[in-house]
Design a protein around this motif. Structure first.
Motif, PDB file in Angstrom:
ATOM      1  N   ASP A   1      35.028  39.514  32.050  1.00  0.00           N
ATOM      2  CA  ASP A   1      35.481  38.150  32.335  1.00  0.00           C
ATOM      3  C   ASP A   1      36.980  37.986  32.119  1.00  0.00           C
ATOM      4  N   LEU A   2      37.515  38.652  31.096  1.00  0.00           N
ATOM      5  CA  LEU A   2      38.955  38.557  30.840  1.00  0.00           C
ATOM      6  C   LEU A   2      39.751  39.125  32.006  1.00  0.00           C
ATOM      7  N   GLY A   3      39.279  40.247  32.561  1.00  0.00           N
ATOM      8  CA  GLY A   3      39.967  40.832  33.707  1.00  0.00           C
ATOM      9  C   GLY A   3      39.887  39.959  34.935  1.00  0.00           C
ATOM     10  N   VAL A   4      38.685  39.483  35.246  1.00  0.00           N
ATOM     11  CA  VAL A   4      38.477  38.631  36.426  1.00  0.00           C
ATOM     12  C   VAL A   4      39.246  37.317  36.293  1.00  0.00           C
ATOM     13  N   SER A   5      39.129  36.672  35.132  1.00  0.00           N
ATOM     14  CA  SER A   5      39.790  35.380  34.931  1.00  0.00           C
ATOM     15  C   SER A   5      41.305  35.529  34.899  1.00  0.00           C
ATOM     16  N   GLY A   6      41.786  36.616  34.313  1.00  0.00           N
ATOM     17  CA  GLY A   6      43.229  36.838  34.243  1.00  0.00           C
ATOM     18  C   GLY A   6      43.848  36.988  35.621  1.00  0.00           C
ATOM     19  N   LEU A   7      43.201  37.740  36.506  1.00  0.00           N
ATOM     20  CA  LEU A   7      43.712  37.928  37.864  1.00  0.00           C
ATOM     21  C   LEU A   7      43.667  36.616  38.657  1.00  0.00           C
ATOM     22  N   ALA A   8      42.555  35.888  38.528  1.00  0.00           N
ATOM     23  CA  ALA A   8      42.439  34.600  39.235  1.00  0.00           C
ATOM     24  C   ALA A   8      43.488  33.615  38.733  1.00  0.00           C
ATOM     25  N   LEU A   9      43.718  33.591  37.431  1.00  0.00           N
ATOM     26  CA  LEU A   9      44.721  32.697  36.850  1.00  0.00           C
ATOM     27  C   LEU A   9      46.114  33.042  37.359  1.00  0.00           C
ATOM     28  N   PHE A  10      46.425  34.324  37.424  1.00  0.00           N
ATOM     29  CA  PHE A  10      47.747  34.764  37.880  1.00  0.00           C
ATOM     30  C   PHE A  10      48.009  34.323  39.322  1.00  0.00           C
ATOM     31  N   VAL A  11      47.043  34.578  40.215  1.00  0.00           N
ATOM     32  CA  VAL A  11      47.230  34.227  41.625  1.00  0.00           C
ATOM     33  C   VAL A  11      47.275  32.708  41.800  1.00  0.00           C
ATOM     34  N   TRP A  12      46.488  31.999  41.050  1.00  0.00           N
ATOM     35  CA  TRP A  12      46.484  30.537  41.107  1.00  0.00           C
ATOM     36  C   TRP A  12      47.857  29.970  40.750  1.00  0.00           C
ATOM     37  N   LEU A  13      48.434  30.461  39.662  1.00  0.00           N
ATOM     38  CA  LEU A  13      49.749  29.975  39.234  1.00  0.00           C
ATOM     39  C   LEU A  13      50.829  30.315  40.251  1.00  0.00           C
ATOM     40  N   ILE A  14      50.766  31.532  40.802  1.00  0.00           N
ATOM     41  CA  ILE A  14      51.752  31.940  41.806  1.00  0.00           C
ATOM     42  C   ILE A  14      51.620  31.088  43.073  1.00  0.00           C
ATOM     43  N   THR A  15      50.374  30.816  43.476  1.00  0.00           N
ATOM     44  CA  THR A  15      50.137  30.020  44.685  1.00  0.00           C
ATOM     45  C   THR A  15      50.756  28.635  44.572  1.00  0.00           C
ATOM     46  N   PHE A  16      50.578  27.988  43.438  1.00  0.00           N
ATOM     47  CA  PHE A  16      51.113  26.652  43.274  1.00  0.00           C
ATOM     48  C   PHE A  16      52.613  26.672  42.966  1.00  0.00           C
TER      49      PHE A  16
END
Length: 272
Positions: free
Chosen positions: A253-268
């Motif tokens: 979960d840490l790996g999956v959530s970390g990647l999703a969080l990173f792309v989300w922040l970059i997108t916005f």
């Protein structure tokens, strides 16, 4: 609410709660992904989509309390040797043959790639992730090293107690998923242009849709472990989950959530 009468087991809200909970999770994930994939800065979302997503979140929160209470109620009477027929035996067989099952997922993924439809591939990955996590969690526990567990420091034990999937379902995957969807609703209201469907062609090189699909699969995984630790589920009897299984899921979960969080922040950050 109905209670037991003359020793006969009847349906109660506690028995319905795991099914209401998984229904809430399903509504939250399905409607959330629909909001994600149909985003357009100048087209407002249909009212029913917002309503279904809200209903899913509310149903998840309310029903989780009854699932948790069901686990508390059953602690004193929990005895695996006295349970009725347990469909976990079939789950254990599937786990023993997981390599064959994995080969089927590989074939399905290859067919998806040949179809040239990226959404079809992502949908297959979501289904595969949900099925795999279901089998992994619903199977019997493996023996764990009690001596190793006892050696953990108090800080580590306290941290694991806070993020324990068995006690409540509101952990990083589902919280992050809900926050991402809320941010898309906010962006739609303010007509923000997002490049979230670049599918890996953007400068950060990670596909936001793929990140959301894996995050959605993680949401189901945390839901499954919360349910089966506290309740029966579709003929699979309640089983207290051990720490080895919990820690393994935490790393994933840490790996999956970390990647999703990173792309989300970059997108916005790069939004117009």
């Amino acid at each position: 609410m109905k209670e037991n009468f003359n020793g006969k087991e009847v349906i109660t809200i506690f028995k319905l709660s795991p099914y209401l909970f998984i229904l809430g999770i399903t509504l939250t994930v399905v409607e959330g992904l629909r909001i994600f994939y149909t985003y357009h800065p100048y087209t407002p979302y249909p009212t029913e989509r917002l309503e279904y997503f809200s209903i899913g979140v509310i149903l998840t929160f309310i029903s989780s309390f009854f699932v948790w209470r069901n686990g508390k109620r059953s602690n004193d009477e929990y005895d695996p040797s006295k349970r009725e027929k347990d469909y976990r035996t079939y789950i254990n067989q599937l786990w023993k043959n997981r390599r064959k099952l994995g080969n089927l997922f590989v074939v399905a993924t290859i067919l998806g790639i040949l179809s040239t439809e990226l959404f079809f591939i992502e949908l297959l990955l979501l289904i595969a992730g949900i099925i795999w996590s279901f089998i992994f969690i619903m199977r019997d526990n493996e023996e764990e090293d009690e001596a190793y567990i006892e050696k953990r420091s108090r800080k580590v034990k306290a941290f694991l107690a806070v993020v324990d999937y068995r006690k409540h379902p509101f952990h990083l995957p589902i919280i992050l998923f809900i926050l991402i969807i809320i941010s898309f609703l906010y962006a739609n209201h303010h007509e923000m242009i997002l490049n979230h469907l670049d599918n890996g062609d953007s400068m950060y090189g990670w596909s936001f849709p793929l990140g959301m699909i894996t995050l959605a699969a993680a949401v189901f995984a945390t839901a499954f472990i919360f349910i089966i630790h506290n309740s029966d589920f579709f003929g699979i009897r309640q089983l207290k989950q051990n720490e080895e299984k919990i820690i393994g899921l935490h790393f994933a979960d840490l790996g999956v959530s970390g990647l999703a969080l990173f792309v989300w922040l970059i997108t916005f950050w790069t939004a117009n």
